[in-house]
Design a protein around this motif. Structure first.
Motif, mmCIF file in Angstrom:
data_model
loop_
_atom_site.group_PDB
_atom_site.id
_atom_site.type_symbol
_atom_site.label_atom_id
_atom_site.label_comp_id
_atom_site.label_asym_id
_atom_site.label_seq_id
_atom_site.Cartn_x
_atom_site.Cartn_y
_atom_site.Cartn_z
ATOM 1 N N ALA A 39 28.211 24.048 44.684
ATOM 2 C CA ALA A 39 28.126 23.580 46.070
ATOM 3 C C ALA A 39 27.168 24.460 46.844
ATOM 4 N N GLY A 40 26.505 23.885 47.829
ATOM 5 C CA GLY A 40 25.636 24.655 48.709
ATOM 6 C C GLY A 40 24.187 24.262 48.580
ATOM 7 N N ARG A 41 23.323 25.150 49.034
ATOM 8 C CA ARG A 41 21.884 24.909 48.997
ATOM 9 C C ARG A 41 21.174 26.246 48.833
ATOM 10 N N GLY A 42 20.015 26.209 48.200
ATOM 11 C CA GLY A 42 19.246 27.429 48.003
ATOM 12 C C GLY A 42 19.367 27.942 46.585
ATOM 13 N N PRO A 43 18.878 29.162 46.327
ATOM 14 C CA PRO A 43 18.940 29.744 44.987
ATOM 15 C C PRO A 43 20.378 29.875 44.496
ATOM 16 N N ALA A 44 20.556 29.816 43.187
ATOM 17 C CA ALA A 44 21.893 29.874 42.602
ATOM 18 C C ALA A 44 22.519 31.250 42.776
ATOM 19 N N LEU A 45 23.819 31.267 43.039
ATOM 20 C CA LEU A 45 24.607 32.490 43.135
ATOM 21 C C LEU A 45 25.894 32.247 42.355
ATOM 22 N N VAL A 46 26.052 32.919 41.225
ATOM 23 C CA VAL A 46 27.242 32.749 40.399
ATOM 24 C C VAL A 46 28.387 33.557 41.002
ATOM 25 N N CYS A 47 29.554 32.928 41.119
ATOM 26 C CA CYS A 47 30.695 33.525 41.810
ATOM 27 C C CYS A 47 31.879 33.665 40.858
ATOM 28 N N ASP A 78 42.299 31.267 40.510
ATOM 29 C CA ASP A 78 41.482 30.068 40.560
ATOM 30 C C ASP A 78 40.268 30.351 41.437
ATOM 31 N N VAL A 79 39.083 29.915 41.009
ATOM 32 C CA VAL A 79 37.870 30.232 41.760
ATOM 33 C C VAL A 79 37.878 29.586 43.136
ATOM 34 N N ARG A 80 38.709 28.558 43.356
ATOM 35 C CA ARG A 80 38.821 27.960 44.683
ATOM 36 C C ARG A 80 39.373 28.949 45.705
ATOM 37 N N ASP A 81 39.963 30.024 45.222
ATOM 38 C CA ASP A 81 40.436 31.089 46.099
ATOM 39 C C ASP A 81 39.300 31.673 46.932
ATOM 40 N N LEU A 82 38.074 31.583 46.435
ATOM 41 C CA LEU A 82 36.919 32.122 47.150
ATOM 42 C C LEU A 82 36.454 31.227 48.292
ATOM 43 N N GLY A 83 36.931 29.979 48.326
ATOM 44 C CA GLY A 83 36.449 29.058 49.349
ATOM 45 C C GLY A 83 34.942 28.914 49.259
ATOM 46 N N ARG A 84 34.281 29.033 50.404
ATOM 47 C CA ARG A 84 32.817 29.013 50.439
ATOM 48 C C ARG A 84 32.277 30.382 50.847
ATOM 49 N N LEU A 85 33.109 31.406 50.635
ATOM 50 C CA LEU A 85 32.693 32.788 50.872
ATOM 51 C C LEU A 85 32.102 32.986 52.264
ATOM 52 N N GLY A 86 32.841 32.508 53.247
ATOM 53 C CA GLY A 86 32.450 32.737 54.627
ATOM 54 C C GLY A 86 31.223 31.966 55.071
ATOM 55 N N GLY A 87 30.831 30.957 54.312
ATOM 56 C CA GLY A 87 29.659 30.170 54.681
ATOM 57 C C GLY A 87 28.418 30.508 53.896
ATOM 58 N N LEU A 88 28.549 31.244 52.783
ATOM 59 C CA LEU A 88 27.374 31.558 51.960
ATOM 60 C C LEU A 88 26.758 30.308 51.349
ATOM 61 N N ASP A 89 27.531 29.218 51.284
ATOM 62 C CA ASP A 89 26.971 27.985 50.737
ATOM 63 C C ASP A 89 25.879 27.402 51.624
ATOM 64 N N GLY A 90 25.765 27.902 52.846
ATOM 65 C CA GLY A 90 24.667 27.465 53.700
ATOM 66 C C GLY A 90 23.351 28.126 53.344
ATOM 67 N N PHE A 91 23.400 29.148 52.484
ATOM 68 C CA PHE A 91 22.209 29.907 52.116
ATOM 69 C C PHE A 91 21.952 29.914 50.615
ATOM 70 N N ARG A 92 22.998 29.683 49.851
ATOM 71 C CA ARG A 92 22.906 29.765 48.404
ATOM 72 C C ARG A 92 23.650 28.597 47.751
ATOM 73 N N THR A 93 23.221 28.231 46.560
ATOM 74 C CA THR A 93 23.971 27.282 45.746
ATOM 75 C C THR A 93 25.030 28.076 44.997
ATOM 76 N N LEU A 94 26.288 27.889 45.357
ATOM 77 C CA LEU A 94 27.379 28.632 44.749
ATOM 78 C C LEU A 94 27.791 27.966 43.440
ATOM 79 N N VAL A 95 27.626 28.686 42.347
ATOM 80 C CA VAL A 95 28.065 28.238 41.026
ATOM 81 C C VAL A 95 29.344 29.015 40.730
ATOM 82 N N MET A 96 30.484 28.359 40.912
ATOM 83 C CA MET A 96 31.772 29.052 40.960
ATOM 84 C C MET A 96 32.524 28.830 39.657
ATOM 85 N N LEU A 97 32.587 29.882 38.855
ATOM 86 C CA LEU A 97 33.124 29.799 37.502
ATOM 87 C C LEU A 97 34.612 30.128 37.472
#
Length: 390
Positions: A139-147, A155-174
């Motif tokens: 989820a998100g936009r921009g360069p990939a960021l593996v979480c 569960d990786v859903r515990d991270l949510g969207r990391l305070g809105g980092l998905d507005g700057f990065r594509t979150l690849v949440m493993l």
């Protein structure tokens, strides 16, 4: 011979013909309507669509505020390949040309602000080195960021969207093995953080990313650091949030006990305890932290043996020194984020971690607990996005 799916964009006015049929440009956004087709894949996926890495269904929002329109497959295929709802530039989405990789379609789709699901409604998944199937979300936009989440076994859903980092990065949440929606392996020893670093390398290869930027939380920071030590040339930037330690679990229990005692009578503590939460794990008990705690209870719980399997320790002092030296050889930039009120991991472990890396940096966020992106999302987002973009 297997049919190659075609996505068709259909509207009510004049069709465009020629080589750019089906490609929406800036001119289209101000009134020109498009009818046309263009293949998603230049060739069929090996093994057929059902056996492909990602039989993708992506749902995109109207990222540029233009009228919604629907794109659907023009030919029948085993299950829906892709459905996009919302405004985006097809040419920009596919980088000016269409790729043959389903995972590339997923990653590029998410970079436009959408989420990605497999055709059966589950998250994307891949088979790791030992045959274990692991799930991840994009989820998100921009360069990939593996979480990577903490726990171990969160569960990786515990991270949510990391305070809105998905507005700057594509979150690849493993989801780590034996956690969340990933499989529990037959070999428990493969759940050690030192072994789980191999899963991170497998994911990097599957995504075809030369150097991974990684953000990890709590126990997950051990996996991330093991990956960095094993593959320093494949690491971009590393963000370690409230780390559990450097080469094993190294939380200072005396420090943690002092933080908990100091915070015992804070407003909201009794309510948090009544809800089954640890009040010292957040900066303060609030509606936001309550919702985060309640959400955690809805996720799959890890097996009871996972903690012992995950937290392996070096066999000797000499082995521990070797592991420290391997991390000290990592030359990539490392940001360590701690919470001043963290009654789970404290600050001393984070300080030791940051001091090990030649390009390491420690930031302690005032008023934050173990989940700083929950307590202070704006401060956290600005800190981490600034580090990644710097």
């Amino acid at each position: 011979m297997e049919k190659i799916p075609v996505i068709t964009e259909t509207t009510a006015s004049q069709p465009r013909t020629g080589p750019r049929a089906g490609i929406r440009t800036a001119a289209d956004d101000v009134g020109t309507e498009v009818v046309g087709t263009r293949p998603v894949h230049q060739r069929p996926c090996p093994g057929g669509w059902r056996d492909c890495d990602l039989n993708v269904r992506a749902v995109l929002g109207s990222g540029r505020g233009i009228a919604h329109r629907r794109l659907t497959p023009a030919r029948s295929m085993p299950g829906e390949l892709a459905q996009y709802v919302g405004g985006f530039d097809c040419g920009r989405l596919f980088g000016g040309r269409l790729r043959s990789s389903c995972r590339e379609l997923a990653l590029r789709s998410a970079r436009q602000g959408g989420s990605v699901l497999c055709e059966d409604g589950r998250m994307p998944r891949f088979t790791s080195y030992d045959g274990t199937t692991l799930s991840y979300s994009v989820a998100g936009r921009g360069p990939a960021l593996v979480c990577l989440a903490g726990g171990p076994g969160a569960d990786v859903r515990d991270l949510g969207r990391l305070g809105g980092l998905d507005g700057f990065r594509t979150l690849v949440m493993l989801d780590a093995r034996a956690a969340g929606r990933s499989e529990v392996p037959s070999d428990r020893a493969s759940c050690a953080f030192t072994e789980q670093a191999r899963d991170l390398e497998e994911l990097r290869r599957r995504l075809e990313i030369e150097r991974l930027d990684v953000v990890a939380h709590s126990a997950g920071t051990l996996t991330a650091q093991a990956f960095a030590a094993d593959h320093p040339e494949k690491l971009g930037k590393l963000v370690l949030i409230t780390p559990a330690g450097l080469v094993s679990r190294e939380v200072d229990e005396v420090e943690v006990a002092a933080i908990r005692a100091r915070r015992a009578d804070e407003p909201g503590s009794a309510e948090a305890l009544a809800a089954g939460a640890q009040p010292w794990s957040y900066g303060a008990w609030s509606d936001t932290t309550r919702r985060h705690h309640e959400a955690e209870a809805t996720y799959p719980q890890p097996p009871s043996w996972l903690r012992d399997a995950f937290y392996v320790r070096p066999a000797s002092e000499a082995a521990a020194a070797t592991e420290v030296a391997r991390r000290a050889a990592v030359l990539s930039p490392v940001l360590v984020v701690a919470g001043s009120e963290d009654g789970v991991a404290g600050v001393r472990a984070a300080r030791r971690v940051a001091s090990c890396y030649p390009v390491g940096r420690l930031e302690v966020l005032a008023g934050c607990g173990h989940w700083p992106w929950i307590d202070e999302p704006t401060a956290f987002r600005e800190l981490v996005s600034g580090f990644l973009d710097g």
